[in-house]
Scaffold this motif. Sequence first.
Motif, PDB file in Angstrom:
ATOM      1  N   UNK A 202      14.857  -0.532  -6.204  1.00  0.00           N
ATOM      2  CA  UNK A 202      14.556  -1.632  -5.304  1.00  0.00           C
ATOM      3  C   UNK A 202      13.279  -1.482  -4.509  1.00  0.00           C
ATOM      4  N   UNK A 203      12.402  -0.560  -4.905  1.00  0.00           N
ATOM      5  CA  UNK A 203      11.122  -0.367  -4.229  1.00  0.00           C
ATOM      6  C   UNK A 203       9.982  -0.742  -5.164  1.00  0.00           C
ATOM      7  N   UNK A 204       8.746  -0.566  -4.692  1.00  0.00           N
ATOM      8  CA  UNK A 204       7.594  -1.002  -5.474  1.00  0.00           C
ATOM      9  C   UNK A 204       6.573   0.140  -5.591  1.00  0.00           C
ATOM     10  N   UNK A 205       6.069   0.309  -6.803  1.00  0.00           N
ATOM     11  CA  UNK A 205       4.956   1.235  -7.023  1.00  0.00           C
ATOM     12  C   UNK A 205       3.679   0.418  -6.849  1.00  0.00           C
ATOM     13  N   UNK A 206       3.132   0.434  -5.649  1.00  0.00           N
ATOM     14  CA  UNK A 206       2.017  -0.454  -5.317  1.00  0.00           C
ATOM     15  C   UNK A 206       0.641   0.140  -5.618  1.00  0.00           C
ATOM     16  N   UNK A 207       0.588   1.473  -5.758  1.00  0.00           N
ATOM     17  CA  UNK A 207      -0.705   2.113  -5.989  1.00  0.00           C
ATOM     18  C   UNK A 207      -0.561   3.222  -7.018  1.00  0.00           C
ATOM     19  N   UNK A 208      -1.463   3.225  -7.998  1.00  0.00           N
ATOM     20  CA  UNK A 208      -1.596   4.346  -8.926  1.00  0.00           C
ATOM     21  C   UNK A 208      -3.052   4.798  -8.862  1.00  0.00           C
ATOM     22  N   UNK A 209      -3.253   6.037  -8.458  1.00  0.00           N
ATOM     23  CA  UNK A 209      -4.599   6.583  -8.267  1.00  0.00           C
ATOM     24  C   UNK A 209      -4.781   7.780  -9.201  1.00  0.00           C
ATOM     25  N   UNK A 210      -5.963   7.917  -9.737  1.00  0.00           N
ATOM     26  CA  UNK A 210      -6.277   9.075 -10.594  1.00  0.00           C
ATOM     27  C   UNK A 210      -7.441   9.829  -9.960  1.00  0.00           C
ATOM     28  N   UNK A 211      -7.236  11.143  -9.744  1.00  0.00           N
ATOM     29  CA  UNK A 211      -8.248  11.972  -9.083  1.00  0.00           C
ATOM     30  C   UNK A 211      -8.366  13.302  -9.808  1.00  0.00           C
ATOM     31  N   UNK A 212      -9.456  14.035  -9.583  1.00  0.00           N
ATOM     32  CA  UNK A 212      -9.568  15.380 -10.156  1.00  0.00           C
ATOM     33  C   UNK A 212      -8.458  16.297  -9.639  1.00  0.00           C
ATOM     34  N   UNK A 213      -8.090  17.269 -10.460  1.00  0.00           N
ATOM     35  CA  UNK A 213      -7.009  18.198 -10.083  1.00  0.00           C
ATOM     36  C   UNK A 213      -7.568  19.318  -9.203  1.00  0.00           C
ATOM     37  N   UNK A 214      -8.001  18.899  -8.001  1.00  0.00           N
ATOM     38  CA  UNK A 214      -8.500  19.851  -7.009  1.00  0.00           C
ATOM     39  C   UNK A 214      -7.822  19.551  -5.681  1.00  0.00           C
ATOM     40  N   UNK A 215      -7.712  20.571  -4.852  1.00  0.00           N
ATOM     41  CA  UNK A 215      -7.031  20.386  -3.567  1.00  0.00           C
ATOM     42  C   UNK A 215      -7.732  19.348  -2.715  1.00  0.00           C
ATOM     43  N   UNK A 216      -9.065  19.374  -2.684  1.00  0.00           N
ATOM     44  CA  UNK A 216      -9.787  18.442  -1.820  1.00  0.00           C
ATOM     45  C   UNK A 216      -9.627  16.998  -2.280  1.00  0.00           C
ATOM     46  N   UNK A 217      -9.676  16.755  -3.594  1.00  0.00           N
ATOM     47  CA  UNK A 217      -9.537  15.391  -4.109  1.00  0.00           C
ATOM     48  C   UNK A 217      -8.130  14.852  -3.868  1.00  0.00           C
ATOM     49  N   UNK A 218      -7.120  15.684  -4.103  1.00  0.00           N
ATOM     50  CA  UNK A 218      -5.740  15.243  -3.893  1.00  0.00           C
ATOM     51  C   UNK A 218      -5.470  15.049  -2.405  1.00  0.00           C
ATOM     52  N   UNK A 219      -6.029  15.938  -1.554  1.00  0.00           N
ATOM     53  CA  UNK A 219      -5.853  15.809  -0.104  1.00  0.00           C
ATOM     54  C   UNK A 219      -6.429  14.493   0.394  1.00  0.00           C
ATOM     55  N   UNK A 220      -7.590  14.136  -0.122  1.00  0.00           N
ATOM     56  CA  UNK A 220      -8.206  12.869   0.290  1.00  0.00           C
ATOM     57  C   UNK A 220      -7.317  11.690  -0.115  1.00  0.00           C
ATOM     58  N   UNK A 221      -6.736  11.741  -1.316  1.00  0.00           N
ATOM     59  CA  UNK A 221      -5.862  10.662  -1.776  1.00  0.00           C
ATOM     60  C   UNK A 221      -4.601  10.578  -0.921  1.00  0.00           C
ATOM     61  N   UNK A 222      -4.020  11.723  -0.589  1.00  0.00           N
ATOM     62  CA  UNK A 222      -2.823  11.735   0.262  1.00  0.00           C
ATOM     63  C   UNK A 222      -3.140  11.092   1.610  1.00  0.00           C
ATOM     64  N   UNK A 223      -4.207  11.526   2.222  1.00  0.00           N
ATOM     65  CA  UNK A 223      -4.586  11.028   3.548  1.00  0.00           C
ATOM     66  C   UNK A 223      -4.889   9.531   3.502  1.00  0.00           C
ATOM     67  N   UNK A 224      -5.557   9.096   2.424  1.00  0.00           N
ATOM     68  CA  UNK A 224      -5.929   7.691   2.286  1.00  0.00           C
ATOM     69  C   UNK A 224      -4.713   6.787   2.130  1.00  0.00           C
TER      70      UNK A 224
END
Length: 342
Positions: A202-224
Amino acid sequence: MKFGSVMLDESAGKILAHKMLMPDGSGLFNKGRLLSTDDVETLRSLNIESVIVGALAATDLHENEAARRVGIAIAGESVKVTAPGVGRANLTALAMGPLRINVPVLDRLNNIDEGITIATLREHTLVHRGQLLTLVKIIPYGVPIARVEDIEAIAKEAGGIIRVRELQSCSVALVISGPESARESLMEDFSVPVRTRIEQLGSQLNTIDYVPHTASAIAHAIYTHQTAHDLILLAGISATIDHEDVIPSALREAGGSVAHFGVPVDPGSLLMLGYLGKTPVIGAPGCIKSLKTNVIDMILPRLLAGERLTRADLVAMGHGGLLEDISERPMPRHLPRQEGVD
């Protein structure tokens, strides 16, 4: 309650203990019938001299009323009680969500009187509207009123013993990480099963993001994505294998914390759960690519119902955590037998 054989002349007003048949084998009276004077005369015409009955004392409660009162006492949020008779009360779900049970109090209630039984589904089971959750069954034809009052008092003090935490409609973000060369294959592997699971709840997958497999790139996506979503799923080309691995490091870099890594559930032991503020962040194991039941199916409903899971919650999943294997995994449980190896 008194139980036993009585002469027919003494049986009127008492509860028939066993089913009675006609001489040809057809049914006459069902067990549990309150014998009337007419019933007694019918039995007398069949040359029956005695019957086995139950007789309620003034301090007893009939099985049907006892079941109804126990059912009402233990029912909590989003639970409906019906009492169809024969000493039963059925508790059914009024909403879809994880089943919550106060297990220590349930155990205590089941110890009050051997004639009062409460059987439930396992706690945290994902239940659907109308599904049977709990069955109260009174075994004899009556139980002491005092024991029912004990249950009512304990249940009132403890709050709803059986309840359903209704699923909420949440916004979910999926962050997939890997090299650019694997973008298409990883997006295909993760997107469909994740979207299917989220929408079924009953929920929605509203965003699918693809980023490099690095801590900084994933951290930026999480924060965003944290401010616009209720839950964030992280799925990468490589599963997490250490607290200092890429995904846990990314969550900490984004300002979050890891609640627990490594869950006693298979498939799915490499799951990480953490939080950025109030937003749950799941580092998903590779089995999320399969729609077969795995650890994700054990925690998603609880998170989407608003529960904040801790290390203790995840560790407790070991009881019942051995799930059916996923054949697509690179290391299935049952390897081909090698010659000379037992």
